[in-house]
Scaffold this motif. Sequence first.
Motif, PDB file in Angstrom:
ATOM      1  N   THR A 210       0.826  -1.213   0.000  1.00 34.89           N
ATOM      2  CA  THR A 210       0.000   0.000   0.000  1.00 34.89           C
ATOM      3  C   THR A 210       0.859   1.261   0.000  1.00 34.89           C
ATOM      4  N   ASP A 240      -6.438  -3.765   1.500  1.00 35.42           N
ATOM      5  CA  ASP A 240      -7.323  -3.208   2.512  1.00 35.42           C
ATOM      6  C   ASP A 240      -7.935  -1.917   1.956  1.00 35.42           C
ATOM      7  N   GLU A 241      -8.694  -1.209   2.790  1.00 35.20           N
ATOM      8  CA  GLU A 241      -9.405  -0.028   2.312  1.00 35.20           C
ATOM      9  C   GLU A 241      -8.461   1.086   1.851  1.00 35.20           C
ATOM     10  N   VAL A 244      -7.256   0.276  -1.625  1.00 30.65           N
ATOM     11  CA  VAL A 244      -8.325   0.490  -2.604  1.00 30.65           C
ATOM     12  C   VAL A 244      -8.468   1.969  -2.946  1.00 30.65           C
ATOM     13  N   LEU A 245      -8.280   2.844  -1.969  1.00 38.82           N
ATOM     14  CA  LEU A 245      -8.370   4.287  -2.236  1.00 38.82           C
ATOM     15  C   LEU A 245      -7.367   4.713  -3.308  1.00 38.82           C
ATOM     16  N   VAL A 267     -14.993  -3.684  -3.320  1.00 38.01           N
ATOM     17  CA  VAL A 267     -15.381  -2.906  -2.135  1.00 38.01           C
ATOM     18  C   VAL A 267     -16.675  -3.460  -1.539  1.00 38.01           C
ATOM     19  N   ASN A 270     -16.385  -7.105  -0.053  1.00 33.49           N
ATOM     20  CA  ASN A 270     -15.549  -7.262   1.137  1.00 33.49           C
ATOM     21  C   ASN A 270     -15.970  -6.358   2.293  1.00 33.49           C
ATOM     22  N   PHE A 272     -16.526  -3.126   2.522  1.00 29.98           N
ATOM     23  CA  PHE A 272     -15.958  -1.782   2.679  1.00 29.98           C
ATOM     24  C   PHE A 272     -16.943  -0.687   2.280  1.00 29.98           C
ATOM     25  N   MET A 275     -17.706   2.625   4.191  1.00 32.73           N
ATOM     26  CA  MET A 275     -16.672   3.631   4.432  1.00 32.73           C
ATOM     27  C   MET A 275     -16.902   4.866   3.559  1.00 32.73           C
ATOM     28  N   LEU A 278     -14.246   5.858   0.898  1.00 33.01           N
ATOM     29  CA  LEU A 278     -14.277   5.049  -0.318  1.00 33.01           C
ATOM     30  C   LEU A 278     -15.446   5.443  -1.206  1.00 33.01           C
ATOM     31  N   CYS A 279     -16.602   5.694  -0.601  1.00 34.45           N
ATOM     32  CA  CYS A 279     -17.768   6.121  -1.378  1.00 34.45           C
ATOM     33  C   CYS A 279     -17.483   7.450  -2.080  1.00 34.45           C
TER      34      CYS A 279
END
Length: 486
Positions: A210, A240-241, A244-245, A267, A270, A272, A275, A278-279
């Motif tokens: 990451t 992890d989140e 993904v960002l 997302v 799993n 997420f 969050m 992320l949205c």
Amino acid sequence: MASANVASALVYMAEKCISMRNFKLIHAHAFRTCLHQHAVVLGKLFRFAAVSPFGDLSYAHNMFDQMPQPTTFFYNTLIRAHSHSTTPSFSSLFFNRMRRNSIAPDEFSFTFLLKSRSFTMPLVHDIHGAVFKFGFCRHLHVQNALIHLYAVGGVTISARKVFEDAVRVGLDVDIVSWSGLLVAHAKAGELDVARKVFDGMPERDVVSWTIMLSAYSKAKRPHETLDLFQEMRLAGVWPDEVTVLSVISACAELGDAEMGRMVHKFVEENGFGWMVALCNSLIDMYGKCGCLEEAWQVFDRTKRKSLITWNAMMMVCANHGYAEDAFRLFEGMIGSGVVPDGVTILALLVAYAHKGFVDEGIRLFESMQRDYGVEPRIEHYGAVVDMLGRSGRLQEAYNLLTSMPIPSNDVIWGALLGACRIHGDVGMGERVIKKLLELKPDEGGYYILLRDIYVAAGRTAEANEMRQAMLASGARKNPGCSWVEA
């Protein structure tokens, strides 16, 4: 025996405590049973007050002040507590107090102190000297904390030296050591060096992947971001989140809706999807990919909408010319009690520009500080210049730029020059190019724009003079620009 049983019960209750109300009852019972100075009982109680998320650091300070001779453990607990608090500089105060009172620090003292120092820039090197003085250069946790301290400051030379010193003295450097070195180069913008560190790591976890992905994403290198993400999946490392960002940001940069949809599916599958960050990124990504329907779907499904959520959807609508939707979102945002910020106002200005509501946009711009407490920034001035330029009100745009209370830049003046080209205003174009050449004399694209204005006006001689002026100045042409006439 009875006293030992009571002490055990108090320790148990302190470990299970989840509120200050219950904690105070336990503490009061410790006083009533004369166990408030019992080493284990006091340690458990103090630890709860200082570092538990349910504790109270000011209460811990009061407990500390009543101790006749606090040990290293109690100093360490306060140093640790402040390293996680909004007052990390207090860790240094307690460390210094500890030394003045001749209480010997241990490896935990330095580990917690170094963590707090990473939040209190500018970086200072006195703590490194103290580590050496007290003989903790052979403690891996301390060395890792030192590497991290230099890493967050982007001081790659010092971070690498600590890493190499740890290897030299025989420490078995671990993934934390390597990740610290990776952060140092990434933070300093040395991405190619960071990648060499990453590729040389004997072991990589989700954190190290990451770090590298985030570095590529922040440096606007989306192809490398997505390529590395594919490598990560092939390596069997589960994102992890935070990972993904970075990937969503890369999809937005490239306009890669297909990959964006795949990440969105990941997302949701799993867990997420709750969050907000992320949205918000998904809304922005779908907007930049031109997938407005999917951006709306994410927005509508986001239950806890933050200011950024509203702003992201407003900006998507504004950029795609759906001004009414942007205005409707603004009304919904205000109705939800969310206070607008500069990004909100910018989205509205962009919407007004696309709709051609120039006077309404100017009124908003002139009242934004009074009505919303938002001070105009360069991007707000740029939006108004664009708005005025689109409508042909070039003199007003020029007056706004020359009266700005903040410094202008070549981007905002370039927007006005573009408007001069659209409307064929040679005189204004000449005034604007003069300012642009002051700001960025080596940019050939401005010469070409003014030359095009001359050509459109049938002023061939001036167009040729522009070409000669550019060649004489040594300015660079933008890729795709040509002097060849159609």
